[in-house]
Design a protein around this motif. Structure first.
Motif, PDB file in Angstrom:
ATOM      1  N   GLY A   1       0.815  -1.209   0.000  1.00 38.48           N
ATOM      2  CA  GLY A   1       0.000   0.000   0.000  1.00 38.48           C
ATOM      3  C   GLY A   1       0.846   1.255   0.000  1.00 38.48           C
ATOM      4  O   GLY A   1       0.661   2.163  -0.819  1.00 38.48           O
ATOM      5  N   ALA A   2       1.812   1.330   0.912  1.00 39.24           N
ATOM      6  CA  ALA A   2       2.690   2.496   0.973  1.00 39.24           C
ATOM      7  C   ALA A   2       3.528   2.616  -0.288  1.00 39.24           C
ATOM      8  O   ALA A   2       3.812   3.724  -0.762  1.00 39.24           O
ATOM      9  CB  ALA A   2       3.587   2.408   2.208  1.00 39.24           C
ATOM     10  N   LEU A   3       3.914   1.482  -0.869  1.00 39.32           N
ATOM     11  CA  LEU A   3       4.714   1.500  -2.081  1.00 39.32           C
ATOM     12  C   LEU A   3       3.932   2.086  -3.251  1.00 39.32           C
ATOM     13  O   LEU A   3       4.516   2.716  -4.143  1.00 39.32           O
ATOM     14  CB  LEU A   3       5.186   0.082  -2.414  1.00 39.32           C
ATOM     15  N   SER A   4       2.636   1.892  -3.259  1.00 40.07           N
ATOM     16  CA  SER A   4       1.828   2.469  -4.338  1.00 40.07           C
ATOM     17  C   SER A   4       1.875   3.993  -4.315  1.00 40.07           C
ATOM     18  O   SER A   4       1.634   4.638  -5.347  1.00 40.07           O
ATOM     19  CB  SER A   4       0.370   1.986  -4.223  1.00 40.07           C
ATOM     20  N   LEU A   5       2.219   4.580  -3.165  1.00 42.50           N
ATOM     21  CA  LEU A   5       2.345   6.028  -3.037  1.00 42.50           C
ATOM     22  C   LEU A   5       3.771   6.515  -3.284  1.00 42.50           C
ATOM     23  O   LEU A   5       4.020   7.721  -3.331  1.00 42.50           O
ATOM     24  CB  LEU A   5       1.922   6.463  -1.628  1.00 42.50           C
ATOM     25  N   THR A   6       4.719   5.585  -3.389  1.00 42.85           N
ATOM     26  CA  THR A   6       6.133   5.902  -3.558  1.00 42.85           C
ATOM     27  C   THR A   6       6.447   5.981  -5.042  1.00 42.85           C
ATOM     28  O   THR A   6       6.102   5.082  -5.810  1.00 42.85           O
ATOM     29  CB  THR A   6       6.995   4.839  -2.858  1.00 42.85           C
TER      30      THR A   6
END
Length: 437
Positions: free
Chosen positions: A172-177
């Motif tokens: 999930g956080a990687l999708s924002l990175t």
């Protein structure tokens, strides 16, 4: 801040009750080379070989297994806000662990509750705000993304983030990175994330001008650390607040690296030139919060946002455990007691000016806020300079090919920082030519 006559912050070691019964630490024997060889056969190769194997630290210094001392100007990537082996922090962790270490979140502890209260107060959050405690910045941002999904209820599929953003490495956080090298091996990622040019107000307006009511949230870092310590331009967050409010979207500020005093304020968006009084809907924190102990959190502003994650919709086994909470409370307490926000502000200003005044032609720019500082070079030799610095006993981070990042402990002094200033002043003009094949 208390210092010795030599200007070194006092960090007398704390000996916990029963320490004489402790088992021997493995690092008591073995060279850096020996430990590195063992690392290669035991630790998964996600980071590459370690630059050094460190065995102890005190204040702003660490020592490797060969006994070599290093000036730590990276602070565990903005984590060790009080330096290493700070007596107040080690005493708080030891005392809490000797009383109550872990209970799961079927139960609460006074430290957990007190920490949540402190974070709400430091964030100037309104009545009804709540905190979700986690173990890291990635987990805090993962929780924030889940919260935005609850806000949209499926009717707002768009999530906006900025180019250069780093919000973590879980899916999930990687999708924002933004960085392709981090994202591409794990695609397809959770959908709906769109990246806008960093700091571009026209692009921000355009993103909301068409389909703005389909935006669930805008995620931004007031200062991008991984991308080279890049601050949002004045007025950007105010416009972000205006647009998100007009379209019913959430404004999520990732203060994982910039929060908890790193920039001289508790949160970077509290600086007038960065936030200008903007009140976000969500702030995520971690890194410097625990002074080196793993802890993170999400601050939800107001009862409506706080209610978006309800019972059974999110959780964590270790988040908010008594020891992590005690570490965070001790860290905040030392920052307040020793006036470290003012120290970070003043020292950061002096250090940036001293780096600029070296006049070295390889230095294009020195920027940052507080003790989050970037030295921008005219040529892509940051990795070489960082390696040379390490060999000289100084730890810095080449976060981009042209950028050296500094995020030292708040207890750093002018005298302790001088060796790095001297190193920058001595950078040779022919360094770039040596890098040419």
């Amino acid at each position: 801040m208390t210092t010795t006559p030599e200007g070194t912050p006092t960090t007398a070691r704390h000996r916990a009750p029963g320490a004489e019964d402790a088992l021997p630490v493995p690092a008591a024997a073995g060279s850096v080379a020996e430990w590195t060889e063992r690392y290669a056969h035991a630790v998964m190769d996600t980071f590459g070989p370690p630059q050094r194997v460190l065995v102890r630290g005190e204040g702003v210094y660490v020592w490797d297994a060969d006994g070599t001392r290093y000036l730590d100007l990276l602070g565990g990537i903005a984590v060790n806000s009080l330096g290493h082996a700070h007596p107040t922090l080690t005493a708080a962790v030891s005392a809490q662990l000797g009383t109550l270490g872990h209970v799961s979140n079927f139960f609460a502890s006074p430290a957990q509750i007190a920490l949540a209260e402190r974070l709400v107060a430091l964030a100037d959050a309104p009545e009804g705000s709540r905190v979700f405690l986690a173990n890291s910045g990635t987990e805090a941002n993962e929780a924030a993304l889940k919260l935005t999904r609850r806000h949209s209820g499926g009717a707002r599929p768009r999530v906006l983030a900025l180019e250069g953003a780093f919000h973590g490495r879980s899916l999930g956080a990687l999708s924002l990175t933004h960085k392709a090298a981090y994202r591409e091996p794990f695609e397809p990622l959770p959908g709906g994330v769109e990246f806008l040019p960093f700091g571009d107000t026209d692009a921000l307006r355009a993103a909301f001008a068409e389909g703005g009511d389909l935006v669930a949230a805008l995620f931004v870092e007031p200062i991008q650390g991984e991308a080279g310590v890049r601050s949002l331009p004045p007025g950007y967050l105010a416009l972000a607040r205006e647009l998100t409010t007009a379209h019913g979207a959430l404004l999520v500020l990732d203060e994982v690296q910039t929060g908890m005093g790193r920039t001289g304020r508790w949160f970077a968006h509290q600086h007038p030139h960065l936030g200008g009084g903007v009140r976000p809907d969500v702030v995520t924190v971690a890194k410097g919060l625990g002074g080196g102990f793993p802890v993170g959190g999400l601050i939800a502003y107001g009862p409506d946002v706080a209610a978006l994650l309800g019972r059974g919709q999110h959780g964590t086994t270790f988040g908010g455990n008594p020891v992590a909470s005690a570490a965070a409370l001790a860290t905040v307490g030392v920052v307040e007691r020793d006036g470290l926000l003012a120290h970070v502000t003043a020292l950061g200003e002096r250090l940036r000016e001293r780096l600029r005044s070296t006049g070295n032609p390889l230095v294009r720019e020195v920027r940052g806020e507080g003790l989050l500082i970037a030295v921008e070079l005219t040529v892509p030799v940051a990795a070489r300079v960082a390696a040379d610095a390490l060999a000289a006993g100084i730890i810095v981070n080449p976060c981009t090919p042209t950028t050296l990042r500094l995020a030292p402990p708040y207890v750093l002094t002018d005298e302790q920082a001088q060796p790095f200033v001297d190193l920058v002043a001595a950078l040779r003009a022919d360094l770039a030519a040596e890098e040419t094949p």
